[in-house]
Design a protein around this motif. Structure first.
Motif, short mmCIF file in Angstrom:
data_model
loop_
_atom_site.label_atom_id
_atom_site.label_comp_id
_atom_site.label_asym_id
_atom_site.label_seq_id
_atom_site.Cartn_x
_atom_site.Cartn_y
_atom_site.Cartn_z
N UNK A 168 0.83 -1.21 0.00
CA UNK A 168 0.00 0.00 0.00
C UNK A 168 0.86 1.26 0.00
N UNK A 169 1.86 1.29 -0.89
CA UNK A 169 2.78 2.41 -0.99
C UNK A 169 2.31 3.34 -2.10
N UNK A 191 -5.61 -12.60 -6.17
CA UNK A 191 -4.75 -13.50 -5.40
C UNK A 191 -4.03 -12.78 -4.28
N UNK A 192 -3.91 -11.45 -4.39
CA UNK A 192 -3.20 -10.70 -3.37
C UNK A 192 -4.12 -10.21 -2.25
N UNK A 193 -5.43 -10.40 -2.42
CA UNK A 193 -6.34 -10.08 -1.31
C UNK A 193 -6.17 -11.12 -0.21
N UNK A 194 -6.23 -10.67 1.02
CA UNK A 194 -6.19 -11.61 2.13
C UNK A 194 -7.49 -12.40 2.17
N UNK A 195 -7.51 -13.48 2.93
CA UNK A 195 -8.72 -14.29 3.05
C UNK A 195 -9.88 -13.46 3.58
N UNK A 196 -9.58 -12.59 4.56
CA UNK A 196 -10.63 -11.75 5.14
C UNK A 196 -11.15 -10.76 4.10
N UNK A 197 -10.24 -10.20 3.30
CA UNK A 197 -10.67 -9.25 2.27
C UNK A 197 -11.51 -9.91 1.21
N UNK A 247 -12.91 -2.82 3.23
CA UNK A 247 -13.48 -2.35 1.96
C UNK A 247 -12.56 -1.32 1.32
N UNK A 248 -12.03 -0.41 2.13
CA UNK A 248 -11.13 0.61 1.61
C UNK A 248 -9.91 -0.01 0.95
N UNK A 249 -9.32 -1.02 1.61
CA UNK A 249 -8.14 -1.67 1.06
C UNK A 249 -8.48 -2.48 -0.19
N UNK A 250 -9.64 -3.10 -0.22
CA UNK A 250 -10.06 -3.87 -1.40
C UNK A 250 -10.16 -2.95 -2.61
#
Length: 327
Positions: free
Chosen positions: A236-237, A264-270, A301-304
């Motif tokens: 997240x740079x 594939x780079x989303x975490x399981x929670x995301x 949601x913001x990170x997704x």
């Protein structure tokens, strides 16, 4: 950087610095948060933590967050020797990031002055920072002298990270015809190390010069950017990712590649949150179903949205349904 503390309390400080040098920015900030309020840290520990936190925040483009650490460094700068040098260097980085060239020069020069009294001091790249600022003013001879001295020290120390860091700075101020070779050398020096952020920065610089000077090597430039892009997005740079996306667009490529790679780079929670958003559930409903706070859902949601390069929940279903095609 700043590797001299030996007491048990310094372990957490080492962890924070190691995470930063390896490019694990989120891990570095977590370690900084754990370390900064410890009562058993000495002055060197405090300055190391503050510089690490400041650099991590700058990597994320968070000037406000970096300012918190800059205030701590302002107090520590009054301590003579290595502590004052490290604090001055950190303040130089902060001033340079804000475009305050005169202040940056003053801080970097003070760092160098303080280090003169420290025998066998650890690597503090104040010359590199100063070279970038004075080089940007057109003082190429002064900048070249500074970076050549730093590169010589880095080679003496036999530190691949320090050598590559100096080579990257040298490429920024060297004659245009030399820049690609210097950046190629920097990548070779880093090969086999874990310095992910520096590697991504060098790849991005190199891709930019290939785009400008060797358009027939556009395929290589894209490959360099895709590797850097994957890392910058994971961490997240924002500043680095912005440069990468701009260059990709100049090369006629869509940022972020195809969707399967991004998913594939989303975490399981995301991924679970994304699936529930697509069904039309609101944040409160998702929080209740997953047993987490609404704030946690909002954060996911913001990170997704950032990772998938979209701006609203309404775009998420389409983004999940099909890969983005190159332009």
């Amino acid at each position: 950087m700043f590797d001299s503390a030996t007491d048990d309390s310094a372990r957490v400080v080492h962890h924070a610095r190691d995470a930063l040098s390896q490019g694990r920015i989120a891990d570095a900030l977590d370690a900084v948060d754990r370390a900064r309020h410890r009562e058993d840290l000495d002055d060197f520990g405090h300055v190391s933590v503050a510089v690490t936190g400041l650099q991590a925040k700058l990597a994320m483009g968070d000037l406000r967050g970096a300012a918190t650490y800059a205030r701590e460094l302002t107090n520590l700068m009054r301590i003579r020797g290595l502590v004052g040098a490290a604090a001055s260097y950190g303040l130089g980085e902060f001033a340079a990031a804000r475009g305050q060239a005169d202040q940056a020069v003053s801080y970097y020069e003070r760092a160098g002055e303080e280090l003169q009294s420290v025998a066998g001091h650890p690597w503090v790249p104040w010359r590199s920072g100063l070279a970038r600022v004075v080089g940007g003013r057109g003082e190429i001879a002064a900048a070249t002298e500074l970076i050549e001295a730093e590169l010589a020290d880095a080679r003496t120390l036999d530190m691949p990270y320090a050598v590559a860091h100096a080579l990257r700075t040298q490429a920024a101020i060297a004659p245009t015809s030399d820049r690609i070779a210097l950046l190629d050398e920097a990548l070779e020096v880093l090969h086999g190390t874990t310095a992910a952020r520096l590697d991504a920065q060098i790849r991005t610089d190199l891709a930019g010069w290939l785009l400008l000077l060797r358009p027939d090597e556009s395929g290589r430039a894209v490959d360099l950017l895709r590797t850097a892009e994957k890392y910058a997005r994971q961490q997240d740079l924002g500043p680095l990712l912005g440069r990468i996306r701009w260059l990709l667009e100049r090369l006629g490529e869509a940022p972020d590649g195809e969707l399967p790679g991004r998913l594939a780079e989303l975490s399981a929670a995301e991924r679970r949150v994304a699936q529930l958003v697509v069904t039309g559930k609101r944040n409160r409903e998702i929080a209740e179903e997953l047993g987490v706070s609404v704030k946690s859902v909002e954060w996911h949601v913001s990170h997704i949205l950032r990772k998938l390069s979209i701006t609203s929940r309404t775009e998420l279903a389409d983004a999940l349904a099909q890969p983005r095609q190159p332009r």
